[in-house]
Enzyme design. Structure first.
Site, PDB file in Angstrom:
ATOM      1  N   SER A   1       0.838  -1.213   0.000  1.00 22.71           N
ATOM      2  CA  SER A   1       0.000   0.000   0.000  1.00 22.71           C
ATOM      3  C   SER A   1       0.867   1.255   0.000  1.00 22.71           C
ATOM      4  O   SER A   1       0.580   2.221  -0.715  1.00 22.71           O
ATOM      5  CB  SER A   1      -0.879   0.022   1.252  1.00 22.71           C
ATOM      6  OG  SER A   1      -1.811  -1.010   1.199  1.00 22.71           O
TER       7      SER A   1
ATOM      8  N   ARG B   1       1.382   4.395  -2.917  1.00 22.81           N
ATOM      9  CA  ARG B   1       1.155   5.804  -2.567  1.00 22.81           C
ATOM     10  C   ARG B   1       2.412   6.631  -2.769  1.00 22.81           C
ATOM     11  O   ARG B   1       2.349   7.784  -3.225  1.00 22.81           O
ATOM     12  CB  ARG B   1       0.674   5.901  -1.116  1.00 22.81           C
ATOM     13  CG  ARG B   1      -0.776   5.417  -0.984  1.00 22.81           C
ATOM     14  CD  ARG B   1      -1.037   4.920   0.400  1.00 22.81           C
ATOM     15  NE  ARG B   1      -2.449   4.621   0.629  1.00 22.81           N
ATOM     16  CZ  ARG B   1      -3.061   3.488   0.269  1.00 22.81           C
ATOM     17  NH1 ARG B   1      -2.407   2.550  -0.384  1.00 22.81           N
ATOM     18  NH2 ARG B   1      -4.339   3.295   0.548  1.00 22.81           N
TER      19      ARG B   1
ATOM     20  N   ARG C   1     -14.261  -6.258 -10.391  1.00 19.92           N
ATOM     21  CA  ARG C   1     -14.345  -5.647  -9.049  1.00 19.92           C
ATOM     22  C   ARG C   1     -15.082  -4.305  -9.084  1.00 19.92           C
ATOM     23  O   ARG C   1     -15.029  -3.582 -10.076  1.00 19.92           O
ATOM     24  CB  ARG C   1     -12.927  -5.514  -8.473  1.00 19.92           C
ATOM     25  CG  ARG C   1     -12.307  -6.892  -8.255  1.00 19.92           C
ATOM     26  CD  ARG C   1     -10.939  -6.829  -7.659  1.00 19.92           C
ATOM     27  NE  ARG C   1     -10.948  -6.257  -6.326  1.00 19.92           N
ATOM     28  CZ  ARG C   1      -9.850  -5.954  -5.647  1.00 19.92           C
ATOM     29  NH1 ARG C   1      -8.661  -6.166  -6.185  1.00 19.92           N
ATOM     30  NH2 ARG C   1      -9.928  -5.447  -4.443  1.00 19.92           N
TER      31      ARG C   1
ATOM     32  N   ASP D   1      -6.830  -7.992   4.807  1.00 15.97           N
ATOM     33  CA  ASP D   1      -6.046  -8.813   3.873  1.00 15.97           C
ATOM     34  C   ASP D   1      -5.476 -10.070   4.537  1.00 15.97           C
ATOM     35  O   ASP D   1      -4.943 -10.948   3.856  1.00 15.97           O
ATOM     36  CB  ASP D   1      -4.906  -7.987   3.273  1.00 15.97           C
ATOM     37  CG  ASP D   1      -5.440  -6.916   2.331  1.00 15.97           C
ATOM     38  OD1 ASP D   1      -6.588  -7.030   1.878  1.00 15.97           O
ATOM     39  OD2 ASP D   1      -4.689  -5.960   2.045  1.00 15.97           O
TER      40      ASP D   1
ATOM     41  N   ARG E   1     -13.076 -14.119  -1.504  1.00 20.67           N
ATOM     42  CA  ARG E   1     -12.261 -14.808  -0.498  1.00 20.67           C
ATOM     43  C   ARG E   1     -13.103 -15.583   0.520  1.00 20.67           C
ATOM     44  O   ARG E   1     -12.580 -16.491   1.161  1.00 20.67           O
ATOM     45  CB  ARG E   1     -11.321 -13.818   0.200  1.00 20.67           C
ATOM     46  CG  ARG E   1     -10.161 -13.435  -0.701  1.00 20.67           C
ATOM     47  CD  ARG E   1      -9.113 -12.585  -0.008  1.00 20.67           C
ATOM     48  NE  ARG E   1      -8.030 -12.303  -0.962  1.00 20.67           N
ATOM     49  CZ  ARG E   1      -7.258 -11.232  -0.917  1.00 20.67           C
ATOM     50  NH1 ARG E   1      -7.415 -10.329   0.026  1.00 20.67           N
ATOM     51  NH2 ARG E   1      -6.301 -11.064  -1.807  1.00 20.67           N
TER      52      ARG E   1
HETATM   53  C1  S3P Z   1      -5.604  -1.285   0.174  1.00 25.61           C
HETATM   54  C2  S3P Z   1      -6.782  -1.242   0.885  1.00 25.61           C
HETATM   55  C3  S3P Z   1      -7.614  -2.422   1.140  1.00 25.61           C
HETATM   56  C4  S3P Z   1      -6.827  -3.719   0.956  1.00 25.61           C
HETATM   57  C5  S3P Z   1      -6.012  -3.709  -0.307  1.00 25.61           C
HETATM   58  C6  S3P Z   1      -5.037  -2.536  -0.316  1.00 25.61           C
HETATM   59  C7  S3P Z   1      -4.890  -0.029  -0.075  1.00 25.61           C
HETATM   60  O1  S3P Z   1      -8.685  -2.429   0.206  1.00 25.61           O
HETATM   61  O2  S3P Z   1      -7.694  -4.831   0.956  1.00 25.61           O
HETATM   62  O3  S3P Z   1      -5.288  -4.908  -0.439  1.00 25.61           O
HETATM   63  O4  S3P Z   1      -3.716  -0.052  -0.470  1.00 25.61           O
HETATM   64  O5  S3P Z   1      -5.501   1.039   0.106  1.00 25.61           O
HETATM   65  P1  S3P Z   1     -10.012  -1.535   0.434  1.00 25.61           P
HETATM   66  O6  S3P Z   1      -9.610  -0.160   0.566  1.00 25.61           O
HETATM   67  O7  S3P Z   1     -10.838  -1.759  -0.791  1.00 25.61           O
HETATM   68  O8  S3P Z   1     -10.661  -2.108   1.654  1.00 25.61           O
END
Ligand code: S3P
Length: 435
Positions: free
Chosen positions: A22, A26, A122, A315, A346
């Site tokens: 993540s 970013r 999705r 996750d 999942r």
């Molecule tokens: C993520 C947020 C989560 C997570 C994904 C990564 C992110 O999803 O499940 O693997 O990097 O912001 P959601 O924001 O859809 O819950």
């Protein structure tokens, strides 16, 4: 590719988990919008984050990778991106598609975002609808719900918006769009999701304030370049942490892992199940807390989880299900319907594949019901989902007998290309085979 895992009584050693996925996304996106060159160290070179880099390059951003895990991103400001000549491919990455949707909504050009078959299934309306309320023009299949999505950049207005689901991707997309919007964007979440965007935007000088679950951002302020060291990914470390808890003679040290409280729900739940997990050092890595942890073989009991902890471990549910399948008693996971719209469904897939290994597990509309028992080796399938593949590998290590074959395991490269080597370095027997 398939992986073949032999049961193991032990897993021993030190793990330096790969860079946080993540935070890597970013860092690249925010650096691309800043005024000046940012340096990023510890960038995750998994397929998802490489999709983000490829999209940014198609938008005209100059990115150098002088060494493995190191990037220099020559940001030229919020309005420096250029119209891409072709479709932007987000691959398997929901984060790439959703965050870039927020950025592209505020540009002065036309762009198209698509991805692989899983990503094209999705839900994107959760981002495109509030963006449309900000003035964005976005089209996609089923009224902008499904990719491919085309975006005609527009002048945006700030929004005051309550997110229907706790989602860091939606929140981040709207914050990035908010950088381009006139006025103050105010976002409210039902439960707090990961806050990496907020921390990084603040470090880059954005006018952002966070109070509990309410985030405010005033648009129009230029961003400063960053010098980021990406901490280890808790969501990657979790596979090893669970393996160390469930194998009877295991001991593991995890170094420099992200301890941001929005990501450590897995540690809290494993501890509540009886796991011996100790944080042996804590520090700060720029904007994020990090630390080292020690994990030892433990006897687990079932737990009930739901509510605000869910986004803090979303996750990790596939691998948590493996721990629960081996714990004494019943585990109930509720309020986790979001799992149905991840890289795979999942809820169904974790239940289906772990059941093949003998787990007592039932899908529920918003979670899983699991009764602890034993597992045995089986032939199972990843369904193209990297976290399911890794969770099944951990289950295979804990099998009382028989090897476990995980089919469709090439998806490991999405978030953890070195997973098999890291497992081997801890003394367990695992091999790759061509299918
Ligand atoms: C993520 C947020 C989560 C997570 C994904 C990564 C992110 O999803 O499940 O693997 O990097 O912001 P959601 O924001 O859809 O819950």
């Amino acid at each position: 590719m398939r992986i073949v895992v032999q049961p193991s009584r032990s897993l021993q050693g030190e793990l330096r988990p790969p860079g946080d996925k993540s935070i890597s996304h970013r860092a690249a996106i925010i650096a691309a919008l800043a005024e000046g060159t940012s340096t990023i160290n510890g960038f995750l070179e998994g397929a998802d984050c490489l999709s983000t880099l490829a999209c940014l390059r198609s938008l005209g951003v100059k990115i150098r990778a002088p060494e493995a895990g190191q990037l220099e991103v020559a940001g030229q400001g919020l309005f420096s991106l250029q119209e891409p000549e072709t479709v932007l491919d987000a691959g398997n990455s929901g984060t790439t598609m959703r965050l870039l949707l927020g950025v592209l909504a505020g540009q002065k050009f036309y762009s198209v975002l698509s991805g692989d078959a899983s990503l094209r299934r999705r839900p994107m309306g959760r981002v495109s609808n509030p963006l449309k309320a900000m003035g964005a023009r976005i089209w996609g299949r089923r009224g902008g719900e499904l990719a491919p999505l085309s975006i005609l950049g527009s002048k945006l207005q700030a929004i005051n918006y309550s997110l229907p689901v706790a989602s860091a991707q939606v929140k981040s997309a709207l914050l990035l769009a908010g950088l381009y919007a006139a006025g103050e964007t105010v976002l409210r979440e039902p439960w707090q999701s990961r806050d990496h965007s907020e921390r990084m935007l603040r470090a880059a000088g954005a006018a952002i304030q966070v109070e509990g679950q309410v985030t405010r951002l005033r648009g129009g302020k230029p961003l400063k370049p960053l010098n980021v060291v990406i901490p280890g990914d808790m969501s990657a470390a979790a596979f090893f942490i669970v393996a160390a808890v469930i194998l009877p003679c295991a001991e593991l040290i995890v170094r420099q892992v992200n301890l941001n409280p929005t990501r450590t729900g897995i540690l809290e739940v494993l501890r509540a199940m009886g796991a011996l997990i100790e944080v042996i050092s804590r520090g700060k890595n720029g904007m994020e807390p990090v630390g080292d942890i020690r994990v030892c073989a433990s006897k687990l009991r079932g737990v009930e989880i739901g509510g605000s902890i869910i986004p803090r471990l979303i996750d990790e549910v596939p691998v948590l299900a493996v721990a629960a399948a081996l714990a004494e008693g019943e585990t109930v996971i509720r309020d986790a319907a979001e799992l149905k719209v991840k890289e795979s469904d999942r809820i169904s897939m974790v239940a289906r594949e772990l059941a093949k290994m003998g787990a007592q597990i039932k899908p529920a509309p918003d979670g899983l019901l699991i009764n602890g028992s034993t597992l045995r080796g089986a032939v199972v399938d990843s369904h193209g989902d990297h976290r399911l593949a890794m969770a099944l590998a951990v289950a295979g290590l804990a099998a009382v007998e028989g090897e476990t074959v995980i089919r469709g395991a090439e998806c490991l490269a999405v978030s953890y290309p070195n997973f098999i080597n890291d497992l081997r370095s801890m003394g367990v027997e695992v091999r790759e085979e061509i299918e």
